[in-house]
Design an enzyme around this catalytic site. Structure first.
Site, PDB file in Angstrom:
ATOM      1  CG  ASN A  13      -1.664   1.296   1.392  1.00 18.11           C
ATOM      2  OD1 ASN A  13      -1.859   2.031   0.420  1.00 18.11           O
ATOM      3  ND2 ASN A  13      -2.107   1.589   2.610  1.00 18.11           N
ATOM      4  CD1 TRP A  14       3.826   1.158  -2.760  1.00 18.33           C
ATOM      5  CD2 TRP A  14       3.816   2.322  -4.681  1.00 18.33           C
ATOM      6  NE1 TRP A  14       4.691   0.541  -3.638  1.00 18.33           N
ATOM      7  CE2 TRP A  14       4.702   1.226  -4.814  1.00 18.33           C
ATOM      8  CE3 TRP A  14       3.635   3.183  -5.761  1.00 18.33           C
ATOM      9  CZ2 TRP A  14       5.415   1.001  -5.999  1.00 18.33           C
ATOM     10  CZ3 TRP A  14       4.338   2.947  -6.932  1.00 18.33           C
ATOM     11  CH2 TRP A  14       5.224   1.861  -7.050  1.00 18.33           C
ATOM     12  CE  LYS A  15       0.549   3.476   4.740  1.00 21.35           C
ATOM     13  NZ  LYS A  15       0.278   3.576   6.149  1.00 21.35           N
ATOM     14  CG  HIS A  98      -5.622   1.956   4.942  1.00 19.95           C
ATOM     15  ND1 HIS A  98      -5.164   2.934   5.788  1.00 19.95           N
ATOM     16  CD2 HIS A  98      -4.629   1.039   4.844  1.00 19.95           C
ATOM     17  CE1 HIS A  98      -3.937   2.616   6.186  1.00 19.95           C
ATOM     18  NE2 HIS A  98      -3.584   1.463   5.617  1.00 19.95           N
ATOM     19  CD  GLU A 100      -2.718   5.586   6.486  1.00 18.13           C
ATOM     20  OE1 GLU A 100      -2.689   5.687   5.236  1.00 18.13           O
ATOM     21  OE2 GLU A 100      -1.827   5.032   7.141  1.00 18.13           O
ATOM     22  CD  GLU A 170      -3.673  -2.690   7.198  1.00 22.88           C
ATOM     23  OE1 GLU A 170      -2.562  -2.975   6.781  1.00 22.88           O
ATOM     24  OE2 GLU A 170      -4.229  -1.611   6.963  1.00 22.88           O
ATOM     25  N   GLY A 176       2.026   2.100  10.622  1.00 30.40           N
ATOM     26  CA  GLY A 176       2.968   3.204  10.474  1.00 30.40           C
ATOM     27  C   GLY A 176       3.624   3.633  11.776  1.00 30.40           C
ATOM     28  CB  SER A 216       4.830  -1.880  11.980  1.00 34.14           C
ATOM     29  OG  SER A 216       4.394  -0.534  12.149  1.00 34.14           O
ATOM     30  N   GLY A 237       2.678  -1.256   4.258  1.00 33.36           N
ATOM     31  CA  GLY A 237       2.765   0.170   3.948  1.00 33.36           C
ATOM     32  C   GLY A 237       4.206   0.582   3.679  1.00 33.36           C
ATOM     33  N   GLY A 238       4.836   1.143   4.701  1.00 28.47           N
ATOM     34  CA  GLY A 238       6.176   1.716   4.557  1.00 28.47           C
ATOM     35  C   GLY A 238       7.176   0.820   3.848  1.00 28.47           C
TER      36      GLY A 238
HETATM   37  C1  PEP Z   1      -0.811   0.002   5.810  1.00 32.30           C
HETATM   38  O1  PEP Z   1      -0.755   1.142   5.372  1.00 32.30           O
HETATM   39  O2  PEP Z   1      -1.746  -0.740   5.511  1.00 32.30           O
HETATM   40  C2  PEP Z   1       0.248  -0.448   6.698  1.00 32.30           C
HETATM   41  C3  PEP Z   1       0.168  -1.629   7.240  1.00 32.30           C
HETATM   42  O3  PEP Z   1       1.277   0.448   6.908  1.00 32.30           O
HETATM   43  P1  PEP Z   1       2.670   0.111   7.629  1.00 32.30           P
HETATM   44  O4  PEP Z   1       3.161  -1.203   7.060  1.00 32.30           O
HETATM   45  O5  PEP Z   1       3.567   1.247   7.274  1.00 32.30           O
HETATM   46  O6  PEP Z   1       2.394  -0.002   9.080  1.00 32.30           O
END
Ligand code: PEP
Length: 256
Positions: A13-15, A98, A100, A170, A176, A216, A237-238
């Site tokens: 998930n590049w956001k 999501h 966010e 999640e 994040g 994470s 994500g990251g």
């Molecule tokens: C996400 O955005 O779905 C996510 C899990 O982010 P991160 O891996 O950065 O926690």
């Protein structure tokens, strides 16, 4: 639980990261690194990056997804994107609900349900996100809350359509933040989600549903998380913004 009955999926998930030219460069860097994956590999990218992503991923084992979709087919919804629009570009997956989107853009369980149904009606695979806040975990209501989010997201979804539903567990406190759920915590809640799906669609459908962990997940902790019996890959994500880290996660996940 028999993991062989379902696909493991590692989805990035590049956001709100990467321009179209950065998209091309990053996917070109990732392609050889994930080419031998034994799980499905998906990159969910910003809308404007989709054409570049589809082009760069052509002929590879990387499928492209979007990060959101509107629930109406068309009309006066300035700034929104429909499932048919995504479909025509060659998008196969879409992230829905999501945390966010829920936190910053007013997404509710009801709109998650509407988006899920719109995505499925258009033939997209929906990656539906559920998860508790830290205070909810501390209150001991994680299982009930996540089961309820799952049930509402799936209202009106047929057994046939369930074949194109992925659930991403999640925990909001892990997204994040660098704070990952333990493998046991992740597995416990993924098992609750699977039991919820079993109560709605039966054991066979539950065993066939991909349930990811996200929060994470990184190159260091992925192997332990994806080895859990009820964890079928991850939503990343990251770490999906770095070719090396993403490929380590992909290569840690195996189908069955
Ligand atoms: C996400 O955005 O779905 C996510 C899990 O982010 P991160 O891996 O950065 O926690």
């Amino acid at each position: 639980m028999n993991k062989a009955k379902r696909a493991a999926i590692i989805a990035g998930n590049w956001k709100m990261n990467n321009t179209p030219s950065q998209t091309t460069a990053l996917i070109n860097e990732m392609k050889p690194k994930v080419a031998d994956a034994s799980c499905k590999v998906v990159l969910c990218v910003p809308y404007v990056d989709i054409p570049a992503a589809i082009e760069a991923a052509k002929g590879s084992n990387i499928a492209i997804g979007a990060e959101n979709v509107h629930f109406e087919k068309s009309g006066a919804f300035t700034g929104e994107i429909s499932a048919d629009m995504l479909n025509e570009l060659g998008v196969e997956y879409v992230i829905i609900g999501h945390s966010e989107r829920r936190q910053y853009f007013g997404e509710t369980d009801e709109t998650v349900n509407k988006r899920t149904r719109a995505a499925l009606d258009a033939g997209l695979t929906a990656i539906v996100c559920v998860g508790e806040q830290l205070t909810e975990r501390e209150q001991g209501i994680t299982a009930e809350l996540v089961a309820m989010q799952t049930k509402i997201a799936l209202l009106g979804v047929s057994a046939e359509q369930m074949k194109k539903v992925v659930i991403a567990y999640e925990p909001v406190w892990a997204i994040g933040t660098g704070k990952t759920a333990t493998a046991e915590q992740a597995n416990e809640v993924c098992a609750v989600i699977r039991a919820t799906i079993a109560s709605l669609y039966g054991d066979e459908a539950a065993e066939a549903t991909t349930i990811q962990y996200g929060g994470s997940m990184n190159a260091k902790n992925a192997a332990e998380l994806v080895a859990q019996p009820d964890v079928d890959g991850g939503l990343i994500g990251g770490a999906s913004l770095k070719a090396e880290d993403f490929s380590v996660i992909v290569n840690a996940a195996t189908n069955g």
